[in-house]
Design a protein around this motif. Structure first.
Motif, PDB file in Angstrom:
ATOM      1  N   ALA A  89       0.825  -1.211   0.000  1.00  0.00           N
ATOM      2  CA  ALA A  89       0.000   0.000   0.000  1.00  0.00           C
ATOM      3  C   ALA A  89       0.856   1.258   0.000  1.00  0.00           C
ATOM      4  O   ALA A  89       0.339   2.361   0.199  1.00  0.00           O
ATOM      5  N   GLY A  90       2.164   1.111  -0.213  1.00  0.00           N
ATOM      6  CA  GLY A  90       3.057   2.262  -0.334  1.00  0.00           C
ATOM      7  C   GLY A  90       3.672   2.756   0.946  1.00  0.00           C
ATOM      8  O   GLY A  90       4.364   3.779   0.947  1.00  0.00           O
ATOM      9  N   GLY A  91       3.436   2.055   2.049  1.00  0.00           N
ATOM     10  CA  GLY A  91       3.903   2.554   3.336  1.00  0.00           C
ATOM     11  C   GLY A  91       5.088   1.807   3.906  1.00  0.00           C
ATOM     12  O   GLY A  91       5.717   0.980   3.241  1.00  0.00           O
ATOM     13  N   VAL A  92       5.397   2.120   5.150  1.00  0.00           N
ATOM     14  CA  VAL A  92       6.507   1.494   5.869  1.00  0.00           C
ATOM     15  C   VAL A  92       6.032   1.107   7.267  1.00  0.00           C
ATOM     16  O   VAL A  92       5.071   1.675   7.794  1.00  0.00           O
ATOM     17  N   CYS A  93       6.733   0.129   7.867  1.00  0.00           N
ATOM     18  CA  CYS A  93       6.371  -0.349   9.207  1.00  0.00           C
ATOM     19  C   CYS A  93       7.529  -0.209  10.181  1.00  0.00           C
ATOM     20  O   CYS A  93       8.699  -0.417   9.818  1.00  0.00           O
ATOM     21  N   VAL A  94       7.180   0.115  11.422  1.00  0.00           N
ATOM     22  CA  VAL A  94       8.119   0.191  12.540  1.00  0.00           C
ATOM     23  C   VAL A  94       7.575  -0.705  13.647  1.00  0.00           C
ATOM     24  O   VAL A  94       6.373  -0.690  13.935  1.00  0.00           O
ATOM     25  N   LEU A  95       8.446  -1.485  14.268  1.00  0.00           N
ATOM     26  CA  LEU A  95       8.037  -2.336  15.375  1.00  0.00           C
ATOM     27  C   LEU A  95       7.827  -1.488  16.619  1.00  0.00           C
ATOM     28  O   LEU A  95       8.734  -0.784  17.063  1.00  0.00           O
ATOM     29  N   ALA A  96       6.623  -1.544  17.188  1.00  0.00           N
ATOM     30  CA  ALA A  96       6.279  -0.719  18.353  1.00  0.00           C
ATOM     31  C   ALA A  96       6.769  -1.369  19.650  1.00  0.00           C
ATOM     32  O   ALA A  96       6.682  -2.583  19.822  1.00  0.00           O
ATOM     33  N   HIS A  97       7.296  -0.544  20.533  1.00  0.00           N
ATOM     34  CA  HIS A  97       7.693  -0.887  21.919  1.00  0.00           C
ATOM     35  C   HIS A  97       8.090  -2.357  22.119  1.00  0.00           C
ATOM     36  O   HIS A  97       7.445  -3.081  22.889  1.00  0.00           O
ATOM     37  N   PRO A  98       9.152  -2.822  21.461  1.00  0.00           N
ATOM     38  CA  PRO A  98       9.499  -4.238  21.552  1.00  0.00           C
ATOM     39  C   PRO A  98      10.136  -4.675  22.869  1.00  0.00           C
ATOM     40  O   PRO A  98      10.361  -5.871  23.068  1.00  0.00           O
ATOM     41  N   ARG A  99      10.418  -3.733  23.766  1.00  0.00           N
ATOM     42  CA  ARG A  99      10.981  -4.100  25.070  1.00  0.00           C
ATOM     43  C   ARG A  99      10.175  -3.462  26.209  1.00  0.00           C
ATOM     44  O   ARG A  99      10.737  -3.099  27.252  1.00  0.00           O
ATOM     45  N   ALA A 100       8.865  -3.341  26.008  1.00  0.00           N
ATOM     46  CA  ALA A 100       7.989  -2.805  27.060  1.00  0.00           C
ATOM     47  C   ALA A 100       7.722  -3.924  28.061  1.00  0.00           C
ATOM     48  O   ALA A 100       6.674  -4.573  28.045  1.00  0.00           O
ATOM     49  N   ARG A 101       8.674  -4.164  28.931  1.00  0.00           N
ATOM     50  CA  ARG A 101       8.654  -5.335  29.802  1.00  0.00           C
ATOM     51  C   ARG A 101       7.464  -5.338  30.755  1.00  0.00           C
ATOM     52  O   ARG A 101       6.886  -6.397  31.032  1.00  0.00           O
ATOM     53  N   ARG A 102       7.100  -4.188  31.264  1.00  0.00           N
ATOM     54  CA  ARG A 102       5.997  -4.131  32.222  1.00  0.00           C
ATOM     55  C   ARG A 102       4.691  -4.604  31.606  1.00  0.00           C
ATOM     56  O   ARG A 102       3.850  -5.197  32.274  1.00  0.00           O
ATOM     57  N   ARG A 103       4.534  -4.380  30.297  1.00  0.00           N
ATOM     58  CA  ARG A 103       3.292  -4.765  29.611  1.00  0.00           C
ATOM     59  C   ARG A 103       3.415  -6.089  28.862  1.00  0.00           C
ATOM     60  O   ARG A 103       2.463  -6.530  28.227  1.00  0.00           O
ATOM     61  N   GLY A 104       4.584  -6.698  28.922  1.00  0.00           N
ATOM     62  CA  GLY A 104       4.741  -7.999  28.295  1.00  0.00           C
ATOM     63  C   GLY A 104       5.111  -7.980  26.832  1.00  0.00           C
ATOM     64  O   GLY A 104       5.157  -9.031  26.182  1.00  0.00           O
TER      65      GLY A 104
END
Length: 288
Positions: free
Chosen positions: A181-196
């Protein structure tokens, strides 16, 4: 130049309307802001219509994905929301969000919590109904004192008594859909330990091979050691390292601009999108 690439409005589980999100962003000294509601682009038009002078809006989304049975979130930017396959998947996710929320309400009632679907629906502006809406309804019902208390095994944490699974995309497929669809992706908060939300380097490496463009390194839920590791990993994989507030309005203390992205990282993401010629703003505009 202050750039915040992860903010929510009440089009999903934030507490502020899109128009107020962009106004608050500018008041907080932000120059570029991305609206990234969960699985919906419903807030884009309102945000663009209310855009203050000097602020650029980056249309975005936070996509619900699953990796090995665990929730994983991807931030998508600068894509065409009308692309048919992506639009159909987003509709399916939103539909299942409603069914999941209804199931969680039923389980909570079985556990003695006097919460109703009407209460939850009244808190959700659109179809992107999420657990924060249920948590707020539990507060209204007097079952808990604060929304944070809902996200425990006692209630609606992922292993909680009232938790219900829902449909989510495979993240490698999601990256492909956004790219198509012409866009790009970023992985969100991959080390947010408190939230798992903790994903090993190997997962990020696999997603990079699938076309991931960046990793959210600076996030309010990341400790300094994890931020440094994510920056090093991003550099080794040729990914942009971003910083974002993940603001949800009153739920997170109205923290737009608390974490920011370096201009060169933002430009790298923009260059990877199909448009490819987005420049940092001299004056406010919508980046499409």
């Amino acid at each position: 130049m202050r750039i915040d690439l992860h903010c929510h409005s009440d089009a999903s589980d934030g507490t502020r309307p899109p128009a107020e999100v962009v106004r608050r962003a500018r008041e907080n000294g932000v120059d570029v802001v991305a609206l990234t509601d969960h699985d919906t682009v419903a807030g884009w038009d309102e945000a663009a219509a209310a855009l203050p002078d000097g602020l650029t809006l980056v249309p975005g989304i936070e996509l619900s994905c699953a990796w090995d049975g665990r929730s994983l979130h991807l931030l998508g930017y600068l894509f065409d929301p009308g692309e048919p396959v992506l639009a159909a998947e987003l509709a399916r996710i939103r539909d299942d969000r409603v069914l999941r929320a209804q199931g969680m309400v039923e389980r909570l009632r079985e556990l003695g919590v006097d919460v109703t679907w009407g209460m939850v629906r009244g808190l959700a502006r659109g179809e992107a109904v999420g657990r924060p809406h249920i948590a707020r309804a539990m507060v209204e019902a007097g079952a808990i004192e604060s929304a944070e208390q809902a996200f425990t095994p006692r209630w609606i944490a992922q292993d909680g008594r009232a938790y219900v699974e829902r449909y989510a995309l495979d993240p490698e497929r999601a990256i492909g859909l956004v790219r198509a669809a012409g866009g790009v992706c970023v992985l969100a908060h991959p080390r947010a330990r408190r939230r798992g939300y903790v994903f090993a380097d190997e997962v990020i490496e696999k997603l990079a091979a699938a076309g991931l463009a960046g990793v959210e390194a600076d996030h309010p839920d990341h400790v300094p050691e994890d931020r440094a590791r994510l920056r090093d990993l991003a550099a080794s994989l040729g990914l942009a390292a971003t910083g974002s507030s993940d603001d949800h309005g009153a739920l997170t203390g109205d923290r737009i601009g608390a974490e920011t992205t370096a201009p060169d990282a933002f430009q790298a993401l923009a260059a990877a999108a199909s448009g490819g010629d987005l420049r940092l703003p001299d004056g406010g505009r919508e980046a499409r």
